[in-house]
Design a protein around this motif. Structure first.
Motif, PDB file in Angstrom:
ATOM      1  N   ALA A 149       0.843  -1.192   0.000  1.00  0.00           N
ATOM      2  CA  ALA A 149       0.000   0.000   0.000  1.00  0.00           C
ATOM      3  C   ALA A 149       0.879   1.243   0.000  1.00  0.00           C
ATOM      4  O   ALA A 149       1.782   1.380   0.822  1.00  0.00           O
ATOM      5  CB  ALA A 149      -0.903   0.000   1.237  1.00  0.00           C
ATOM      6  N   GLY A 150       0.607   2.127  -0.939  1.00  0.00           N
ATOM      7  CA  GLY A 150       1.400   3.340  -1.065  1.00  0.00           C
ATOM      8  C   GLY A 150       2.466   3.266  -2.118  1.00  0.00           C
ATOM      9  O   GLY A 150       3.037   4.295  -2.497  1.00  0.00           O
ATOM     10  N   ALA A 151       2.763   2.064  -2.605  1.00  0.00           N
ATOM     11  CA  ALA A 151       3.850   1.908  -3.576  1.00  0.00           C
ATOM     12  C   ALA A 151       3.396   1.285  -4.885  1.00  0.00           C
ATOM     13  O   ALA A 151       4.153   1.289  -5.852  1.00  0.00           O
ATOM     14  CB  ALA A 151       4.968   1.054  -2.976  1.00  0.00           C
ATOM     15  N   ASP A 152       2.183   0.751  -4.943  1.00  0.00           N
ATOM     16  CA  ASP A 152       1.750   0.077  -6.163  1.00  0.00           C
ATOM     17  C   ASP A 152       1.033   1.057  -7.104  1.00  0.00           C
ATOM     18  O   ASP A 152       0.842   2.232  -6.789  1.00  0.00           O
ATOM     19  CB  ASP A 152       0.853  -1.105  -5.821  1.00  0.00           C
ATOM     20  N   ALA A 214     -12.710  -1.398  -1.956  1.00  0.00           N
ATOM     21  CA  ALA A 214     -12.590  -1.157  -0.518  1.00  0.00           C
ATOM     22  C   ALA A 214     -11.418  -0.231  -0.223  1.00  0.00           C
ATOM     23  O   ALA A 214     -11.504   0.635   0.658  1.00  0.00           O
ATOM     24  CB  ALA A 214     -12.425  -2.485   0.216  1.00  0.00           C
ATOM     25  N   LEU A 215     -10.307  -0.395  -0.947  1.00  0.00           N
ATOM     26  CA  LEU A 215      -9.165   0.499  -0.774  1.00  0.00           C
ATOM     27  C   LEU A 215      -9.520   1.918  -1.193  1.00  0.00           C
ATOM     28  O   LEU A 215      -9.170   2.885  -0.505  1.00  0.00           O
ATOM     29  CB  LEU A 215      -7.972  -0.006  -1.587  1.00  0.00           C
ATOM     30  N   MET A 216     -10.208   2.064  -2.310  1.00  0.00           N
ATOM     31  CA  MET A 216     -10.607   3.386  -2.771  1.00  0.00           C
ATOM     32  C   MET A 216     -11.543   4.050  -1.763  1.00  0.00           C
ATOM     33  O   MET A 216     -11.405   5.245  -1.459  1.00  0.00           O
ATOM     34  CB  MET A 216     -11.291   3.275  -4.133  1.00  0.00           C
ATOM     35  N   ASP A 217     -12.481   3.289  -1.232  1.00  0.00           N
ATOM     36  CA  ASP A 217     -13.410   3.846  -0.244  1.00  0.00           C
ATOM     37  C   ASP A 217     -12.676   4.256   1.029  1.00  0.00           C
ATOM     38  O   ASP A 217     -12.929   5.315   1.597  1.00  0.00           O
ATOM     39  CB  ASP A 217     -14.497   2.826   0.090  1.00  0.00           C
ATOM     40  N   ALA A 218     -11.736   3.412   1.476  1.00  0.00           N
ATOM     41  CA  ALA A 218     -10.985   3.729   2.691  1.00  0.00           C
ATOM     42  C   ALA A 218     -10.109   4.959   2.495  1.00  0.00           C
ATOM     43  O   ALA A 218      -9.859   5.715   3.436  1.00  0.00           O
ATOM     44  CB  ALA A 218     -10.120   2.539   3.102  1.00  0.00           C
ATOM     45  N   LEU A 243       4.199 -18.175   6.480  1.00  0.00           N
ATOM     46  CA  LEU A 243       4.575 -16.949   7.182  1.00  0.00           C
ATOM     47  C   LEU A 243       3.896 -16.868   8.546  1.00  0.00           C
ATOM     48  O   LEU A 243       4.532 -16.515   9.548  1.00  0.00           O
ATOM     49  CB  LEU A 243       4.204 -15.731   6.339  1.00  0.00           C
ATOM     50  N   LYS A 244       2.624 -17.218   8.602  1.00  0.00           N
ATOM     51  CA  LYS A 244       1.878 -17.135   9.858  1.00  0.00           C
ATOM     52  C   LYS A 244       2.415 -18.085  10.914  1.00  0.00           C
ATOM     53  O   LYS A 244       2.259 -17.843  12.121  1.00  0.00           O
ATOM     54  CB  LYS A 244       0.396 -17.417   9.605  1.00  0.00           C
ATOM     55  N   ALA A 245       3.028 -19.173  10.500  1.00  0.00           N
ATOM     56  CA  ALA A 245       3.612 -20.117  11.452  1.00  0.00           C
ATOM     57  C   ALA A 245       4.898 -19.576  12.065  1.00  0.00           C
ATOM     58  O   ALA A 245       5.379 -20.113  13.065  1.00  0.00           O
ATOM     59  CB  ALA A 245       3.881 -21.446  10.757  1.00  0.00           C
ATOM     60  N   MET A 246       5.450 -18.508  11.467  1.00  0.00           N
ATOM     61  CA  MET A 246       6.735 -17.961  11.920  1.00  0.00           C
ATOM     62  C   MET A 246       6.598 -16.667  12.703  1.00  0.00           C
ATOM     63  O   MET A 246       7.336 -16.441  13.672  1.00  0.00           O
ATOM     64  CB  MET A 246       7.649 -17.702  10.718  1.00  0.00           C
ATOM     65  N   VAL A 247       5.683 -15.804  12.285  1.00  0.00           N
ATOM     66  CA  VAL A 247       5.596 -14.465  12.880  1.00  0.00           C
ATOM     67  C   VAL A 247       4.132 -14.090  13.087  1.00  0.00           C
ATOM     68  O   VAL A 247       3.246 -14.598  12.396  1.00  0.00           O
ATOM     69  CB  VAL A 247       6.280 -13.409  11.983  1.00  0.00           C
ATOM     70  N   PRO A 248       3.864 -13.164  14.016  1.00  0.00           N
ATOM     71  CA  PRO A 248       2.496 -12.665  14.170  1.00  0.00           C
ATOM     72  C   PRO A 248       2.070 -11.923  12.908  1.00  0.00           C
ATOM     73  O   PRO A 248       2.817 -11.117  12.366  1.00  0.00           O
ATOM     74  CB  PRO A 248       2.608 -11.697  15.363  1.00  0.00           C
ATOM     75  N   LEU A 249       0.858 -12.210  12.432  1.00  0.00           N
ATOM     76  CA  LEU A 249       0.381 -11.575  11.213  1.00  0.00           C
ATOM     77  C   LEU A 249      -1.101 -11.230  11.385  1.00  0.00           C
ATOM     78  O   LEU A 249      -1.981 -11.998  11.007  1.00  0.00           O
ATOM     79  CB  LEU A 249       0.579 -12.501  10.009  1.00  0.00           C
ATOM     80  N   PRO A 250      -1.403 -10.055  11.944  1.00  0.00           N
ATOM     81  CA  PRO A 250      -2.797  -9.663  12.132  1.00  0.00           C
ATOM     82  C   PRO A 250      -3.485  -9.417  10.795  1.00  0.00           C
ATOM     83  O   PRO A 250      -2.852  -9.078   9.806  1.00  0.00           O
ATOM     84  CB  PRO A 250      -2.685  -8.362  12.935  1.00  0.00           C
ATOM     85  N   ASP A 251      -4.816  -9.604  10.780  1.00  0.00           N
ATOM     86  CA  ASP A 251      -5.580  -9.297   9.577  1.00  0.00           C
ATOM     87  C   ASP A 251      -5.448  -7.814   9.254  1.00  0.00           C
ATOM     88  O   ASP A 251      -5.319  -6.970  10.139  1.00  0.00           O
ATOM     89  CB  ASP A 251      -7.051  -9.651   9.773  1.00  0.00           C
ATOM     90  N   ARG A 252      -5.500  -7.511   7.962  1.00  0.00           N
ATOM     91  CA  ARG A 252      -5.327  -6.131   7.515  1.00  0.00           C
ATOM     92  C   ARG A 252      -6.393  -5.802   6.467  1.00  0.00           C
ATOM     93  O   ARG A 252      -6.113  -5.743   5.277  1.00  0.00           O
ATOM     94  CB  ARG A 252      -3.935  -5.985   6.921  1.00  0.00           C
ATOM     95  N   PRO A 253      -7.650  -5.581   6.893  1.00  0.00           N
ATOM     96  CA  PRO A 253      -8.646  -5.112   5.934  1.00  0.00           C
ATOM     97  C   PRO A 253      -8.292  -3.698   5.468  1.00  0.00           C
ATOM     98  O   PRO A 253      -7.375  -3.061   6.001  1.00  0.00           O
ATOM     99  CB  PRO A 253      -9.953  -5.128   6.740  1.00  0.00           C
ATOM    100  N   ALA A 254      -9.030  -3.213   4.496  1.00  0.00           N
ATOM    101  CA  ALA A 254      -8.669  -1.944   3.849  1.00  0.00           C
ATOM    102  C   ALA A 254      -8.441  -0.781   4.827  1.00  0.00           C
ATOM    103  O   ALA A 254      -7.428  -0.078   4.714  1.00  0.00           O
ATOM    104  CB  ALA A 254      -9.727  -1.578   2.814  1.00  0.00           C
TER     105      ALA A 254
END
Length: 268
Positions: A149-152, A214-218, A243-254
């Protein structure tokens, strides 16, 4: 975090967005100019090696981005960074790859097939293969990065105020992609540096895949829609189980992605 990290490509867009999230991390920034260490591929591995002495890991962000005339730089920079790490005794190298190595489709896993549909994706897959062959006594992990987000392209168009038209499918949905924001990306990278054993390839994004509408709305950005053509890709996403088995990865909705981007952009 005690481990020291050198970031090659520190003036890239992703590098700029990581500056604030990495503010409490002992990072040495490396770029063509205006950084702690100045280095280009033309300088060669020997010129980079002294900066890697005493570093615990090097993260390579540098390379050709989508839209470039040639993507040879992706493998060439990766191989130079690996050789510099070897000379300096730096035992861990992280290379930014891309989910573009998989091609179309949803839920791609690291041990699944790769069929890149673009020259950019093919170049990243070639980089991974050549890096693995060159790794030898250096631990190399290729991070298959989702959209940041911010770079694409979507966020570049939002920032430029361009008119945006999204494909809309029959059920009302818009295209969804695997995304991650710079703040969470920095947290995950720090956690990975702390890991003692990592696989040669690792998907890197957040869940769930996010719809572009959803990204546009946010972002409170206006957009139009059109009926999705038959060639439209409804979802391009990755399986993040490893990845989730190695590090904490919280959900990231828009909304959370946009909040993480806003935090990073405060000092970008």
């Amino acid at each position: 975090m005690d481990a020291k990290l050198l970031v090659v490509g520190g003036n890239s867009r992703v590098g700029q967005l990581l500056r604030r999230p990495f503010r409490d991390v002992p990072v040495t920034w490396c770029a063509r100019s205006g950084a702690d260490v100045t280095w280009t591929l033309m300088d060669g591995p020997a010129a980079l090696a002294p900066a890697l002495c005493g570093q615990d890991a090097v993260l390579c962000l540098a390379g050709a981005t989508p839209g470039a005339d040639s993507f040879d730089l992706n493998a060439e920079v990766a191989l130079a960074v690996i050789e510099a790490a070897r000379r300096a005794g730096c035992q861990r190298v992280f290379l930014f790859s891309s989910m573009a190595v998989y091609g179309p489709g949803a839920g791609h896993a690291e041990d699944g097939p790769c069929a890149p549909a673009t020259a950019y994706g093919a170049s990243k897959l070639d980089m991974e293969r050549r890096a693995a062959e060159a790794a030898s006594d250096v631990a190399v992990t290729a991070l298959r990065l989702g959209n940041v987000a911010g770079a694409d392209a979507l966020f570049r168009n939002i920032a430029a105020g361009r008119a945006i038209t999204l494909d809309r499918f029959a059920d009302g949905a818009t295209p969804a992609r695997s995304y991650i924001d710079p703040t969470l990306l920095a947290e995950v990278l720090v956690a990975l540096v702390r890991q003692s054993d990592l696989p040669p390839v690792l998907n890197l994004a957040a869940d769930p895949p996010v719809e572009m509408a959803a990204l546009m709305d946010a972002a409170d950005a206006g957009y139009d829609t059109r009926p999705a053509p038959e060639t439209a890709l409804r979802e391009v996403s990755m399986d993040l189980s490893r990845l989730k088995a190695m590090v904490p990865l919280p959900d990231r909705p828009a909304p959370a992605l946009l909040a993480g981007l806003a935090e990073a952009e405060a000092a970008a």
